[in-house]
Design an enzyme around this catalytic site. Structure first.
Site, PDB file in Angstrom:
ATOM      1  N   ILE A  92       0.824  -1.211   0.000  1.00 25.12           N
ATOM      2  CA  ILE A  92       0.000   0.000   0.000  1.00 25.12           C
ATOM      3  C   ILE A  92       0.859   1.263   0.000  1.00 25.12           C
ATOM      4  O   ILE A  92       0.369   2.346   0.276  1.00 25.12           O
ATOM      5  CB  ILE A  92      -0.987   0.018   1.181  1.00 25.12           C
ATOM      6  CG1 ILE A  92      -0.263  -0.140   2.518  1.00 25.12           C
ATOM      7  CG2 ILE A  92      -2.048  -1.041   1.002  1.00 25.12           C
ATOM      8  CD1 ILE A  92      -1.172   0.019   3.707  1.00 25.12           C
ATOM      9  N   CYS A  93       2.130   1.118  -0.301  1.00 27.88           N
ATOM     10  CA  CYS A  93       2.992   2.292  -0.426  1.00 27.88           C
ATOM     11  C   CYS A  93       2.879   2.839  -1.836  1.00 27.88           C
ATOM     12  O   CYS A  93       3.006   2.098  -2.814  1.00 27.88           O
ATOM     13  CB  CYS A  93       4.443   1.915  -0.121  1.00 27.88           C
ATOM     14  SG  CYS A  93       5.582   3.313  -0.225  1.00 27.88           S
TER      15      CYS A  93
END
Length: 337
Positions: free
Chosen positions: A176-177
Site C-alpha cells: 500500500i505504499c
C-alpha cells in the site's frame, strides 16, 4: 540503465539437501549487540500492525518488534509498552523521526530503558538521518541502532559508516505504499537487497563490526521471505499481519464480512501522499500467520539444503522467471484466493 528484479521475477534453484526434517532447521538470527530473535520475521512498525493485542504475541514468539511513532503522545505511548514488558527489552524497540527534537526524544526513550532504537523515515539516505545516526551512536554506543529506509548500497554504506547497526532496505515495495507512483522513485526490492548485501560483506571487515539488514516491503508469502533472507537478516511484514484478528486496525463489517483498515504512510499526514488506506479481510489469527511463515521458511531452507536460515546466504542460485510463468503463478493465486 540497470535491470532490476522483484521477488516475483525469480525462483531459487533447488539444491542437494541433507536436511532430514524441516523441523530441524534453525530459524534463530543473531543481530549486532548480541541480540537474538527466534524467527527471521518482524512486524512493520505501523499503527495498524503493532498494537495492544499484537505486540504481546510477537514478543512471545521471539520477534523483534518496533513500536510505531504515529501517536499523539508518542514518547509516553512507547514507554508505556516498555513498562508492560520489562523482560523483553532486547526485542522491543522504539521509533523516532528526524525532526530537531528527535535526539531529545531518543534520549528520553533510552533513559526509560529502550535498548533498540529505530530511526524511521521514508528516505533514509539523507544528511539529516546520517547526522542523527552519528549523534545517537556516539552518545549511546550500547544501543542497537536501526536506520532507514534506503534502496541502494551507497545509502546503506553511509548509514553504517555513520554508526547504524542495522539498515532497513526498501523504498516503495510495500503493498500500500504509493511512493513509486507519486514520486517516480524506488528500486526493485530483490535487486536492492542484493546490492546492499554485497556492499555489507565488504564493509563488515573494513569497519570491524557486525552489520545487519532488514528487508522492508513487498512480502506476500513465505516464499518471498526465503528469497529476501538470501540477502537480509530479518524480513519486515505489514499487510500479512494487518488482516489478523489481533491487528489494531479499525474493524469494519461490510456485507457480512469483517475487515480491518490498513494505512500505509512513511510519515503521519492526512493526505497519505506516500501511502494508501485499504481494507484487509480478517481471516486468521496472528499465531496462524506466524506458524505458516515459519513452516514455509523452514521448507524453503530444506529445498536449499540449509540447516539454518543464515546458511541461505551461502551462494544462492536464482533463475529468472518468464512473463508467461509469472502469469501462471498469478492465476494459481487468484484461483486459491
Amino acid at each position: 540503465m540497470k535491470e532490476g528484479y522483484t521477488f516475483d521475477d525469480v525462483l531459487l534453484v533447488p539444491q542437494y539437501s541433507t536436511v532430514s526434517s524441516r523441523k530441524m532447521v534453525d530459524l534463530q538470527v543473531l543481530l549486532p549487540k548480541n541480540i537474538t530473535t527466534s524467527i527471521p520475521v518482524m512486524p512493520a512498525n505501523m499503527q495498524d500492525v503493532v498494537g495492544e493485542s499484537s505486540i504481546p504475541i510477537f514478543l512471545q514468539r521471539g520477534c523483534l518488534s518496533i513500536i510505531h511513532r504515529f501517536n499523539e503522545n508518542n514518547e509516553d505511548h512507547q514507554i508505556s509498552f516498555l513498562r508492560r514488558f520489562p523482560d523483553k527489552v532486547d526485542l522491543l524497540g522504539c521509533s523516532i523521526g528526524v525532526k530537531e527534537q528527535e535526539f531529545d526524544s531518543a534520549k528520553r526513550l533510552i533513559e526509560a530503558g529502550f535498548k533498540v532504537v529505530c530511526i524511521d523515515v521514508a528516505h533514509g539516505d539523507s544528511l539529516l538521518v546520517s547526522e542523527l545516526v552519528h549523534k545517537i551512536s556516539e552518545s549511546y554506543p550500547e544501543i542497537l541502532l536501526i536506520a532507514g529506509n534506503v534502496a541502494t548500497a551507497r545509502g546503506a554504506e553511509r548509514l553504517w559508516k555513520s554508526g547504524a547497526d542495522i539498515v532497513k532496505v526498501g523504498v516503495g515495495p510495500g503493498s500500500i505504499c504509493t511512493t513509486r507512483k507519486e514520486t517516480g522513485n524506488g528500486y526493485p526490492q530483490l535487486s536492492a537487497l542484493m546490492d546492499v548485501n554485497e556492499r555489507r560483506n565488504d564493509l563488515q571487515q573494513e569497519l570491524g563490526r557486525q552489520l545487519s539488514i532488514i528487508s522492508d516491503g513487498g512480502i506476500k508469502s513465505a516464499g518471498d521471505c526465503v528469497k529476501a533472507l538470501c540477502f537480509s537478516d530479518l524480513v519486515m511484514i505489514g499487510g500479512m499481519f494487518a488482516g489478523t484478528i489481533e491487528a489494531p486496525g479499525k474493524k469494519l463489517n461490510l456485507n457480512g464480512e469483517t475487515y480491518k483498515e490498513y494505512r500505509g504512510s512513511s510519515t503521519l499526514k492526512p493526505s497519505h501522499v506516500e501511502g494508501a488506506v485499504v481494507l484487509k479481510t480478517v481471516s486468521s489469527t496472528l499465531d496462524s500467520v506466524l506458524d505458516r511463515l515459519q513452516e514455509g521458511i523452514r521448507s524453503g531452507c530444506s529445498y536449499q539444503g540449509c540447516h539454518s536460515v543464515d546458511a541461505l546466504k551461502d551462494n544462492p542460485e536464482f533463475i529468472k522467471v518468464s512473463s508467461v510463468q509469472r502469469d501462471l503463478d498469478h492465476n494459481k493465486e487468484t484461483f486459491r484466493g
